[in-house]
Design an enzyme around this catalytic site. Sequence first.
Site, PDB file in Angstrom:
ATOM      1  N   TRP A 109      34.439  36.433  37.117  1.00  0.00           N
ATOM      2  CA  TRP A 109      35.402  37.019  36.621  1.00  0.00           C
ATOM      3  C   TRP A 109      36.146  36.421  35.406  1.00  0.00           C
ATOM      4  O   TRP A 109      36.434  37.045  34.370  1.00  0.00           O
ATOM      5  CB  TRP A 109      36.393  37.972  37.470  1.00  0.00           C
ATOM      6  N   ASP A 183      44.757  37.582  36.457  1.00  0.00           N
ATOM      7  CA  ASP A 183      43.990  38.702  36.859  1.00  0.00           C
ATOM      8  C   ASP A 183      43.991  38.500  38.483  1.00  0.00           C
ATOM      9  O   ASP A 183      43.370  37.637  39.057  1.00  0.00           O
ATOM     10  CB  ASP A 183      42.392  38.633  36.410  1.00  0.00           C
ATOM     11  N   LYS A 207      40.414  47.206  44.786  1.00  0.00           N
ATOM     12  CA  LYS A 207      40.311  46.082  46.124  1.00  0.00           C
ATOM     13  C   LYS A 207      41.249  46.157  46.912  1.00  0.00           C
ATOM     14  O   LYS A 207      41.120  46.368  48.232  1.00  0.00           O
ATOM     15  CB  LYS A 207      40.233  44.711  45.345  1.00  0.00           C
TER      16      LYS A 207
HETATM   17  C1  LIG Z   1      36.617  43.710  40.357  1.00  0.00           C
HETATM   18  C2  LIG Z   1      37.488  42.925  39.452  1.00  0.00           C
HETATM   19  C3  LIG Z   1      37.443  43.194  37.900  1.00  0.00           C
HETATM   20  C4  LIG Z   1      36.858  44.245  37.480  1.00  0.00           C
HETATM   21  O1  LIG Z   1      37.613  45.475  37.698  1.00  0.00           O
HETATM   22  P1  LIG Z   1      37.446  46.798  37.035  1.00  0.00           P
HETATM   23  O2  LIG Z   1      38.249  47.677  37.537  1.00  0.00           O
HETATM   24  O3  LIG Z   1      35.754  47.189  37.217  1.00  0.00           O
HETATM   25  O4  LIG Z   1      37.488  46.759  35.555  1.00  0.00           O
HETATM   26  C5  LIG Z   1      38.075  42.072  37.263  1.00  0.00           C
HETATM   27  N1  LIG Z   1      38.484  41.078  37.805  1.00  0.00           N
HETATM   28  C6  LIG Z   1      38.661  40.900  39.423  1.00  0.00           C
HETATM   29  C7  LIG Z   1      39.055  39.485  39.805  1.00  0.00           C
HETATM   30  C8  LIG Z   1      37.874  41.644  40.253  1.00  0.00           C
HETATM   31  O5  LIG Z   1      37.726  41.363  41.327  1.00  0.00           O
END
Ligand SMILES: *Cc1c(COP(=O)(O)O)cnc(C)c1O
Length: 371
Positions: A109, A183, A207
């Site tokens: 990511w 993030d 998540k």
């Molecule tokens: C799932 C995830 C993403 C992507 O998220 P989207 O909603 O598909 O844009 C980005 N960063 C992390 C750490 C994730 O777990």
Amino acid sequence: MVYNFSPGPAALPREVLQQAAEEMLDWHGSGMSVMEMSHRGKEFMSILEAALQDLRDLLNIPSNYKVLFLQGGAIAENAIVPMNLAGLRSPSGQPRQPGVADYIETGSWSTKSIKEASRYCRVNVAASSAAEKFARIPARADWKLSKDAAYVHLCTNETIDGAEYHFTPDVAADTNNAPLVADMSSHILSREIDISRYGVIYGGAQKNIGPAGVTLLIVREDLLGHALPSCPSAFNWKIVADNDSMYNTPPTYAIYIAGLVFQWLKRQGGVAAMEARNIAKAELLYGYLDSSAFYSNRIAADCRSRMNVPFYLRDDTLNETFLAGAKERGLLQLKGHKSVGGMRASIYNAMPIEGVQALVDYLKEFEKKQG
Ligand SMILES: *Cc1c(COP(=O)(O)O)cnc(C)c1O
């Protein structure tokens, strides 16, 4: 009874789904489904305000931070972050190196974030564990930060590779007070965090918060108002903040479900109580994986994710048999991400310890039969 180990969109608390089902056709006697309400009407405004307040309570968000509900997910934020921050000046009035941002590369990511941000600013990869297949978070002492970065970006839990920060890095002294941008898509609300150590925190909801379609952003107020002129208005944090997340129609139903999850979290005892449970769940699973020669997890012990546990069978050719047997027992979505293979158990807040115990029981049984 099933246990769903999906990495995302992930399992939601059963109580939340039950309540949403009961309120589906008629929310609180309004005669309307939440999906059918004006986002500016008093019914939805009350849902939004409660969700914001509950989230503020759960995370102890200081009053000089705005909470925004956006769209586009964390992947859109990969571009929106530099669009909003690359023009940032340092608080001393000294111009920062124009458009330079530091990134720490710790897995799939953050690698994606780096690639996307490079289209909008000059990215300095200040540390990377790519050469070690992302098996650890690079030690803070080894980070080569820019003196005047606009910001320093981290992915604090790598959902695919399985490494998590168990510390909050202090970058201010090395970077002329550049804000930390994180993030936290896959572990926000799973552990206590000191929001005041960050400038910006963002994450997709699917998540650990709610359904896909809403992006949560927590931003310190002084970081608003620095967007590049090319930044779309709907993604300009200042414009969205000035309009209380109502600049465009927000994803109302997703916000409503997230709000129900926040209430559920409060009933569970809040984030500290969840963290204690998440530690117990992770110890149970890693403890078994470590005790077995049949399974392995490749992440350094002090960097292991409590939320996403990738693991491998000694013999790859047994993967399909393993997954079929798991499914028979109601243990769902354990297949690892295609980029890393193997298995992955995502054990977010909504996964009870009984689910982790059921997985460990199956791991033992499978090992006995096949090992
Ligand atoms: C799932 C995830 C993403 C992507 O998220 P989207 O909603 O598909 O844009 C980005 N960063 C992390 C750490 C994730 O777990």
